[in-house]
Design an enzyme around this catalytic site. Structure first.
Site, short mmCIF file in Angstrom:
data_model
loop_
_atom_site.label_atom_id
_atom_site.label_comp_id
_atom_site.label_asym_id
_atom_site.label_seq_id
_atom_site.Cartn_x
_atom_site.Cartn_y
_atom_site.Cartn_z
N GLU A 57 -0.19 2.94 -1.02
CA GLU A 57 -0.71 3.84 -2.04
C GLU A 57 -1.92 3.25 -2.76
O GLU A 57 -2.88 3.95 -3.03
CB GLU A 57 0.41 4.15 -3.05
CG GLU A 57 0.15 5.41 -3.82
CD GLU A 57 1.27 5.70 -4.81
OE1 GLU A 57 2.39 5.18 -4.61
OE2 GLU A 57 1.02 6.43 -5.77
N ASP A 58 -1.87 1.97 -3.04
CA ASP A 58 -2.88 1.39 -3.94
C ASP A 58 -3.93 0.51 -3.26
O ASP A 58 -4.88 0.09 -3.91
CB ASP A 58 -2.19 0.53 -5.01
CG ASP A 58 -1.29 1.36 -5.91
OD1 ASP A 58 -1.41 2.60 -5.86
OD2 ASP A 58 -0.47 0.77 -6.64
#
Ligand code: MN
Length: 734
Positions: free
Chosen positions: A89-90
C-alpha cells in the site's frame, strides 16, 4: 523524511530481535530465515519513513507482528505478513514481488490486507449486508482480518500522536467495525482493550471518572471477594485443586456501556460481583467433569440461581469460548456471578482460539489455524446459523447507546442513540446547524426534530435566512449542539441584559435617583433576584417604565436582616476583599459586603456558600439551597466557600415549626421559653389547632444556628410538644 540515526537503526534491530525471541522463532531455522527476509524487505521499503509521533515507521509492522504472534498466538506466516502488511500500500513493492519472495499464501494475505483497507475506507460500501460479502470475498484467509485487528490495536495504542479530530474518527470506526469483529473472533482481551481505548478518546472525561471510581472502590470489592472466596478456597485446596480465584475485572468500557444503556449508576454496575476460578486440570479427569466438581463445591456453600447456569463446556460457543457460568447468592445477599474455566479454556477466552495451539505443540500450528478458520468461515457462510447474529451486528444496532449514520457521501458518523436530525446538522458543522430548516432522511423530507435511526442517511437543508430557535434546545441531545445553541442564546441574553442596564440607568437619571445599594436592594426584592446581571436581564426583557420604577422605590424595603443590640462598627467596609477560591471567605461582624439569599434564609452556623453577585457584593445561600446548587454548576467561578459563624451584632430570621397536643397552656409555655432565651427575639407566632392537635409556626431572630438549635431543643422539652424543627423560609416572613 529525516534519515535514521545510527542509534535509531540499532534500536530497530534490537526491537526485531526481541520480536523473534517472544515469538519463539528458533535461530537458524527455516522460519527464522523467512521472518528475517520479510523484516529486511519491510525495513528497506519503509526506510526513513516516520510515523506521526516521529518514530521510525518500521516499529509499526514489528509491533503488529508482535501482537499477532505473542498476544493473539498466530504463527510464522502471520508474522511475515504482518511485517509486510503496509509495503504494497505505502511503498514501491508490488504484490508480485511478495509472491516471488514468499510464495502465494503469504502474498494472498498481504493482498487481502491491502484490499481490506480499501473496504474500510470506502464507507459507501459499508451498508451492512454488503459488508459481510465483501469481507468474505476479499479474505480467503481469515488471518487477514486478525492481522488487520492487530494493526488496528497498535494504531489505537499509539493514537495519542494523532490530531484530535483524527482520534475521534479512528476511535469511532474501531468501535463500529473492529471491536465487534474481535468479539466475533473470540479475541476478548483484544476487544476489551480496543473498546477501552475508544472510550478514552471518545469520552475522555467519563473514562477518567470511571477509572478513578474503580480505583476508589477496589478495596471494598476485594474485601467482598475475599469474603466470598475464602470458604471456596479451603474446600478446593482440600480437594487437591490447583487454581486461582480472582474478581473478574470489568472493563471501563463495559461499565460505561451498562451505565449508558441501562441508565444505572456506577455503584449499581459495580455491585454486580463476578468471580473467576481458573484451574489447572488434573491429568486423569476430563476438564468438563472437573468444572462440574468445582461447581458442586461452590453450590454446597452458596445457593445457585437455578435459571442462571451457562454451560459452554459441553457446547462451546461458535467463536471457541468455553466456560461454566453460574450465579449464586453470596454473603450479604448479593448475587455473584461465578465463571469456572480450566487454564486452557481461559487462554482461549482471553486470547482467542488461536491461543489454543499452544497446547497442541508448535508443529501443528498452521493446521489448527486452518481448521479454526474453516469453522468460522462456515459459520459466516451459513445463513441459518448464528451468522445472522453477525449480520445483525453489522446492521449497525450493536451499540444501543450509539448509532452510526451516513452523510450523503456515505461517510459514517457516530451519534448518541437519541440524536435528532438537528444534532446531525450540528455534528456536520455548527453553521449547518444554526441555519438548518429541514432534513432529508433516506431521501424523505422530515422536520429537524426527527429522531434518527441506525444506518439512516441524512441530508440537511439550510437557508441563510434561518435563525436558531431557542426551542431547538428541547430536542437536541448532543453536547455540541446544546452548547452551540446555548452560546447563541447567551449572546441573546447578553444583548437584553445590556438593554436592561441602559433602560434602568436612564430612568434613574431621569428621576434623579442615585444608583446606590438601597435602590438596588429594592429592585432585587421586586424582581426576586440577587444579582445585577439577572436584574438587568429581567428589566430588559419586560421593559421597565418610569411609573413602575417609582412604585418599586416607594415600597418599604424589606431588609433581610435587622440590626439589633445594634452598635454599628464604623468604617469597616472591606469592599476590596478578594475572593480567593482556595480559602473559605470569612464572613463576620466586620464584613459588610454581603447579603442573605431570600430563597433559603441561611443563618450563621449553617453550611453555606457565597455567590459573588458583583465585584463587591456577595450573596450567601445555604449549601443545600436549590438555587445554590444551580449556581454552583452553572457559574462555579462565582461561587466561593464561606465560613460564617461568629455574628454578634446582626440577627437573622429563622423559622420553627412545631406540632403537639392542644393544651390551654401551650402557647404561653412556648412564648415564655422564647422570652427566656437571651439570644433570641420573637418576630411572630402563629398557632392553629383542630381536633385536639395544634400546629405552630414561629419566626424568630437569632445570631446563629446554635441559638436556633438551643431554642428548638428547649421547646421540644415542653410537655405536649411532639415534634419541633427548623423550617426553611420559602416565602416572606409570616
Ligand atoms: Mn498498518
Amino acid at each position: 523524511m529525516k534519515a535514521f540515526t545510527a542509534k535509531e537503526k540499532k534500536d530497530i534491530i534490537n526491537e526485531f530481535n526481541d520480536l523473534l525471541k517472544t515469538a519463539n522463532v528458533e535461530p537458524k531455522s527455516e522460519e527464522h530465515k523467512v521472518v528475517s527476509k520479510a523484516f529486511k524487505i519491510a525495513y528497506e521499503a519503509h526506510a526513513n519513513m516516520r510515523r506521526k509521533s516521529g518514530k521510525p515507521y518500521i516499529y509499526h509492522p514489528i509491533e503488529v507482528a508482535r501482537i499477532a504472534s505473542h498476544e493473539i498466538g498466530l504463527g510464522t506466516k502471520s508474522i511475515v505478513a504482518s511485517l509486510l502488511h503496509d509495503v504494497v500500500e505505502d511503498t514501491d513493492i508490488t504484490i508480485e514481488d511478495v509472491e516471488r519472495q514468499f510464495g502465494p499464501k503469504i502474498a494472498n494475505i498481504v493482498d487481502g490486507l491491502t484490499k481490506i483497507s480499501g473496504v474500510f475506507l470506502n464507507r459507501s460500501n459499508m451498508q451492512a449486508e454488503n459488508f459481510r460479502k465483501i469481507l468474505m470475498t476479499m479474505t480467503d484467509d481469515l488471518r487477514v482480518i486478525i492481522i488487520k485487528l492487530a494493526d488496528r490495536l497498535h494504531n489505537m495504542r499509539t493514537l495519542d500522536s494523532m490530531p484530535p479530530n483524527k482520534q475521534l474518527k479512528i476511535a469511532g470506526e474501531t468501535l463500529f467495525i473492529y471491536a465487534p469483529l474481535a468479539h466475533r473472533m473470540g479475541l476478548y482481551s483484544l476487544k476489551t482493550e480496543l473498546e477501552d481505548l475508544c472510550l478514552k478518546y471518545m469520552h475522555p472525561q467519563e473514562y477518567v471518572e470511571i477509572e478513578s471510581l474503580i480505583k476508589e472502590t477496589e478495596k471494598k470489592r476485594l474485601t467482598y471477594i475475599n469474603r466470598f472466596a475464602l470458604p471456596i478456597t479451603s474446600r478446593l485446596n482440600d480437594e487437591g485443586f490447583e487454581f486461582e480465584i480472582s474478581g473478574r475485572p470489568k472493563s471501563i468500557y463495559s461499565i460505561w456501556n451498562k451505565m449508558e444503556t441501562k441508565s444505572v449508576t456506577f455503584e449499581e454496575v459495580f455491585d454486580l460481583f463476578a468471580i473467576r476460578i481458573i484451574f489447572d486440570p488434573k491429568d486423569d479427569i476430563p476438564e468438563k467433569i472437573q468444572c462440574w466438581n468445582i461447581y458442586s463445591i461452590i453450590t454446597d456453600m452458596y445457593i445457585p440461581k437455578s435459571d442462571r447456569i451457562r454451560d459452554w463446556v459441553s457446547q462451546p460457543k461458535s467463536n471457541g469460548y468455553e466456560a461454566l457460568h453460574s450465579t449464586v447468592m453470596g454473603p450479604g445477599g448479593k448475587w455473584v456471578e461465578v465463571q469456572i474455566r480450566s487454564s486452557r479454556m481461559n487462554e482461549i477466552a482471553e486470547r482467542g482460539y488461536a491461543a489454543h495451539w499452544k497446547y497442541k505443540g508448535i508443529s501443528q500450528h498452521e493446521g489448527e489455524l486452518d481448521r479454526w478458520i474453516k469453522e468460522i468461515r462456515e459459520m459466516l457462510e451459513d445463513p441459518k446459523s448464528d451468522a445472522f447474529e453477525f449480520l445483525d451486528e453489522f446492521k449497525l444496532n450493536l451499540f444501543t447507546s450509539e448509532i452510526m449514520v451516513f452523510t450523503p457521501k456515505g461517510e459514517i458518523l457516530t451519534l448518541p442513540a437519541s440524536a435528532t436530525a438537528l444534532d446531525f446538522a450540528f455534528f456536520i458543522h455548527s453553521e449547518v446547524g444554526l441555519h438548518a430548516v429541514g432534513a432529508k432522511v433516506n431521501h424523505k423530507l422530515v422536520p429537524l426534530n426527527q429522531k434518527l435511526k441506525a444506518a439512516d442517511q441524512i441530508e440537511i437543508i439550510t437557508s441563510a435566512k434561518q435563525q436558531p430557535d431557542p426551542n431547538w434546545l428541547k430536542f437536541v441531545t448532543t453536547i455540541k449542539a446544546k452548547s452551540k445553541l446555548k452560546n447563541v442564546s447567551r449572546e441573546h441574553r447578553k444583548k437584553i441584559t445590556e438593554e436592561g442596564k441602559i433602560n434602568l440607568e436612564y430612568l434613574l437619571m431621569e428621576l434623579g435617583m442615585p444608583s446606590n445599594s438601597n435602590v438596588f436592594r429594592k429592585l432585587f426584592n421586586h424582581y426576586n433576584t440577587q444579582n445585577k446581571e439577572e436584574l438587568y436581564f429581567k428589566i430588559g426583557d419586560k421593559k421597565l417604565d418610569r411609573d413602575t420604577l417609582k412604585k418599586i422605590m416607594k415600597k418599604r424595603s424589606r431588609s433581610k436582616y435587622i440590626k439589633f443590640w445594634g452598635i454599628e462598627k464604623p468604617g469597616t467596609t472591606n469592599a476590596a476583599q478578594k475572593f480567593d477560591k482556595s480559602k473559605p471567605l470569612i464572613v463576620d461582624d466586620n464584613t459588610r459586603n454581603y447579603e442573605i439569599a431570600v430563597c433559603c434564609h441561611p443563618i450563621p452556623g449553617d453550611d453555606v456558600i457565597g455567590y459573588k453577585a458583583s465585584d463587591d457584593d456577595i450573596v450567601i445561600h445555604t449549601s443545600s439551597c436549590p438555587k445554590a446548587i444551580e449556581l454552583n454548576s452553572r457559574e462555579s467561578q462565582h461561587v466561593v466557600k464561606v465560613e460564617w459563624t461568629s455574628q454578634k451584632l446582626l440577627a437573622f430570621l429563622g423559622r420553627i415549626t412545631l406540632k403537639g397536643i392542644d393544651d390551654v397552656g401551650i402557647v404561653s409555655d412556648v412564648t415564655s421559653i422564647i422570652s427566656k432565651e437571651l439570644n433570641v427575639n420573637m418576630r411572630s407566632i402563629n398557632f392553629e389547632s383542630h381536633d385536639g392537635i395544634f400546629e405552630g409556626l414561629i419566626d424568630v431572630y437569632v445570631h446563629n444556628s446554635n441559638d436556633l438549635n438551643n431554642l428548638i431543643m428547649n421547646i421540644g422539652n415542653i410537655k405536649g410538644v411532639s415534634t419541633v424543627s427548623r423550617q426553611e423560609i420559602k416565602e416572606e416572613p409570616i
